[in-house]
Write an enzyme that holds these catalytic residues in place. Structure first.
Site, short mmCIF file in Angstrom:
data_model
loop_
_atom_site.label_atom_id
_atom_site.label_comp_id
_atom_site.label_asym_id
_atom_site.label_seq_id
_atom_site.Cartn_x
_atom_site.Cartn_y
_atom_site.Cartn_z
N GLY A 1 0.81 -1.22 0.00
CA GLY A 1 0.00 0.00 0.00
C GLY A 1 0.83 1.25 0.00
O GLY A 1 2.01 1.22 0.32
N PRO A 2 0.21 2.36 -0.37
CA PRO A 2 0.94 3.63 -0.44
C PRO A 2 1.43 4.07 0.94
O PRO A 2 0.93 3.59 1.96
CB PRO A 2 -0.11 4.62 -0.97
CG PRO A 2 -1.38 3.88 -1.14
CD PRO A 2 -1.19 2.47 -0.75
N PRO A 3 2.42 4.95 0.96
CA PRO A 3 2.95 5.40 2.24
C PRO A 3 1.90 6.12 3.08
O PRO A 3 0.99 6.74 2.54
CB PRO A 3 4.09 6.36 1.86
CG PRO A 3 3.95 6.61 0.41
CD PRO A 3 3.12 5.53 -0.17
N GLU B 1 -7.60 32.05 -14.05
CA GLU B 1 -8.29 31.23 -13.05
C GLU B 1 -9.79 31.18 -13.34
O GLU B 1 -10.43 30.14 -13.17
CB GLU B 1 -8.04 31.76 -11.63
CG GLU B 1 -6.58 31.76 -11.20
CD GLU B 1 -5.87 30.44 -11.42
OE1 GLU B 1 -6.53 29.38 -11.40
OE2 GLU B 1 -4.64 30.47 -11.64
N HIS C 1 -10.37 28.53 -15.87
CA HIS C 1 -10.42 27.19 -15.27
C HIS C 1 -11.78 26.96 -14.63
O HIS C 1 -12.38 25.90 -14.77
CB HIS C 1 -9.37 27.07 -14.16
CG HIS C 1 -7.98 26.85 -14.62
ND1 HIS C 1 -7.64 25.88 -15.53
CD2 HIS C 1 -6.81 27.45 -14.25
CE1 HIS C 1 -6.32 25.91 -15.71
NE2 HIS C 1 -5.79 26.85 -14.94
#
Ligand code: ADP
Ligand code: ZN
Length: 605
Positions: free
Chosen positions: A206-208, A428, A431
């Site tokens: 698993g991921p850290p 922005e 976006h």
């Protein structure tokens, strides 16, 4: 994906191996530098006068003729003589100096004795040798964990039953698997009686930061047995025999007293053997680990738990029956699990939360974050509150900790021209508009032009739930959202005025488009053929074809983003102007403003 502007990549804090190598290299470099410096300084006095080398007979005749008026004898080595024309030197390897002294005395020359100049260098060498040796001893002691107990090197002697499964939130599957291991450890007779061979090793993937170490500790805590831990990166490296020694001593101690052996980052030492000539030492360490794994029986009351976030790198020998024969996947927490982790940590650390704090909402706003990051977020929020001398942690504290963790520190006093701010604000807003229209599942959370980290502004989205499968429409939506900034710049300021502000946007959208073509079979002509990165590489033509498709996806979507901005120019400008005035708008405000300026509800572009 929720943020559409650049923020600095967070480097893994776990990479301790390269750091140690760098330390060793730096130490060696320092030592060599020092040695060279001392050598240079010490050697200078000899080189300076550069005495002419002459035969012994020339010295003698010089003395007799009276041209040499003083000499210096270095017994067993040489004699220096001074004449009006400069210094001369002769080799004089005999330690018998009487005859020479007599000749010089008779000639009336001054006589001196000198210690060998090389003697000084000799002392310096010895001293530096000692320094290097001392440094090596320090490094070795660190490696062996015998010294001042640098973090992680301390091998747990004490039974520490303070960590239990009560300290773990979420991870239900992993916890129930590990509960079984606890019963092997605490009641082995029950299994032996019926001839059950209990597993020796559990591999956690698993991921850290997802609680692997925490759960291994909890196994030991629940069973009331010692916890012995080591990290793969502590037993790798160039020091011959060190890794083998540490593995041996770890297992020896653990077998004497029983307990849980935890090997973190096992991929660092358990990578495939023989893949690299320079990894011979690591291969030996891995072999030793395999020997140890085979060498104990479950009745020793020992269980080995290993953790990795790169299971594909492991040597298959590790996973054979009788070694790590169980595997437990530990994933990033889901939204309800994130909420449970936040609750648990708030309780454990007694963080006084104000009425404005909604942990469920916070959990939803933090997709793809690990337990460790969530714990860190709460801590940061508490720090923000403490800085303001508040007695409760409020939503504003949490919000500011979150921005800081995700986007970097605020840059106060950042200066830019009005025109630049205008461009950033419109970028922005672009976006935001594209995101609202093309990514209906990502709620608009906040738009700001407050500079943070490397970004001058951010449009912040937060998905409603955790997405597991991504449709083509979803991925294209993400690309459109990412291109919205550049599209707004082009539409409002002209194609000559587009800026470097879209740099990380472009990297991001290229990554998505590549993923679509190379791995997801969503290209237009390459179709379902995908690139298999594991088994060899594709031909140059295939690459070229795929790159052309990546490009055509981005170009097609960019044209669409430009059309959308043109169609909703009023909304983009209204939001941009509001940003210039107020710097930050939260999601609801921004959305209200956009719809008031003609933007339809989500999902219609
Ligand atoms: P890993 O070993 O997977 O990298 P750790 O066990 O070291 O992760 O996790 C670091 C910290 O993060 C833990 O000490 C704990 O405070 C917190 N944490 C991570 N996952 C959880 C979880 N599921 N429940 C409670 N705390 C967690
Ligand atoms: Zn951008």
């Amino acid at each position: 994906m929720q943020i559409t502007d650049s923020y600095p990549p967070v480097s893994s804090p776990r990479d301790s191996r390269p750091r140690r190598m760098r330390l060793a290299a730096a130490l060696t470099l320092c030592a060599v530098g020092l040695l060279a410096a001392v050598w240079f300084v010490a050697a200078r006095p000899i080189r300076r006068p550069a005495p002419r080398v002459v035969p012994y007979s020339a010295l003698l005749s010089g003395l007799t003729a009276g041209t040499v008026d003083s000499i210096a004898i270095v017994p067993g080595e040489q004699v220096l003589g001074w004449t009006s024309q400069g210094a001369i030197r002769v080799l004089y390897t005999s330690s018998e100096v009487e005859p020479l002294v007599a000749r010089a005395e008779a000639a009336g020359a001054a006589i001196a004795f000198r210690r060998s100049p090389r003697g000084i260098l000799g002392y310096a060498n010895v001293a530096i040798g000692l320094i290097i040796l001392a440094a090596l001893v320090v490094v070795l002691r660190r490696h062996l964990g015998g010294g001042n107990g640098s973090p992680g090197t301390e091998l747990g002697d004490e039974v520490d039953s303070s960590t239990t499964f009560a300290n773990v939130a979420g991870n239900d599957g992993a916890v129930s698997e590990l509960r079984e291991v606890v019963s092997f450890l605490s009641a082995p007779e029950r299994f032996q009686r019926v001839g059950a061979r209990t597993p020796k090793g559990v591999m956690m993937y698993g991921p850290p930061g997802t609680g692997k170490t925490l759960m291994a500790r909890a196994v030991a805590g629940e069973a009331g047995v010692p916890f012995w831990s080591i990290s793969g990166s502590e037993v790798t490296g160039f020091i011959v025999g060190l890794g083998v020694m540490r593995i041996k001593s770890l297992f020896k101690k653990a077998r004497k007293r029983g307990g849980v052996i935890f090997i973190d980052e096992i991929d660092a030492l358990g990578g495939r053997r023989g893949r690299n000539q320079s990894h011979n030492e690591d291969d030996r360490t891995l072999n030793q680990l395999l020997v140890e794994l085979d060498g104990f029986s479950p009745s020793d009351g020992v269980v080995v738990i290993a953790a990795t976030n790169r299971p594909e790198d492991l040597d298959p020998a590790l996973l054979r029956p009788g070694r790590f024969d169980r595997s437990v996947a530990v994933g990033l927490p889901t939204a309800p699990e994130r909420e449970a982790i936040l609750r648990l940590h708030a309780k454990q650390r007694r963080v006084p939360l104000g009425g404005t704090v909604d942990l469920e909402r916070l959990a939803r706003l933090m997709p793809q974050t690990s337990g460790a990051e969530l714990a860190n977020l709460l801590n940061e929020a508490a720090i923000v509150a403490a800085r303001e001398d508040a007695s409760l942690v409020n939503w504003t504290h949490i919000e500011s900790a979150r921005d800081r963790l995700l986007l970097g520190k605020e840059r106060r006093g950042f200066q830019a021209s009005d025109r630049e701010w205008r461009i950033v604000a419109m970028h922005e807003a672009g976006h935001a508009v594209l995101g609202v229209l093309c990514c209906p599942d990502d709620g608009l959370h906040k738009v700001t032009i407050q500079p943070r980290g490397q970004a001058m502004g951010v449009a912040f989205f937060s998905p409603d739930g955790d997405q597991h499968l991504h449709s083509r429409r979803y991925l294209e939506g993400q690309i459109l959202k990412g291109l919205g900034g550049r599209a707004a710049e082009e539409v409002l300021f002209g194609s000559d005025a587009i800026t470097s502000g879209a740099r990380s946007d472009l990297q991001h959208v290229t990554r998505i488009a590549k993923e679509m073509v190379y791995h997801l079979g969503m290209g237009e002509t390459s179709g379902l053929m995908v690139l298999d990165t594991q088994n060899g590489s594709a031909s140059a033509e295939t690459h070229a074809l795929m790159d052309r498709e990546v490009r055509s996806i981005i170009e097609r979507l960019y044209a669409r983003a430009v059309d959308v901005v043109r169609a909703h120019r009023a909304a983009v400008e209204a939001l941009g102007n509001a940003l210039l005035e107020r710097e930050t708008l939260d999601g609801a405000e921004a959305l209200g403003l956009l719809t008031a300026n003609g933007l339809p509800e989500a999902g219609t572009a």
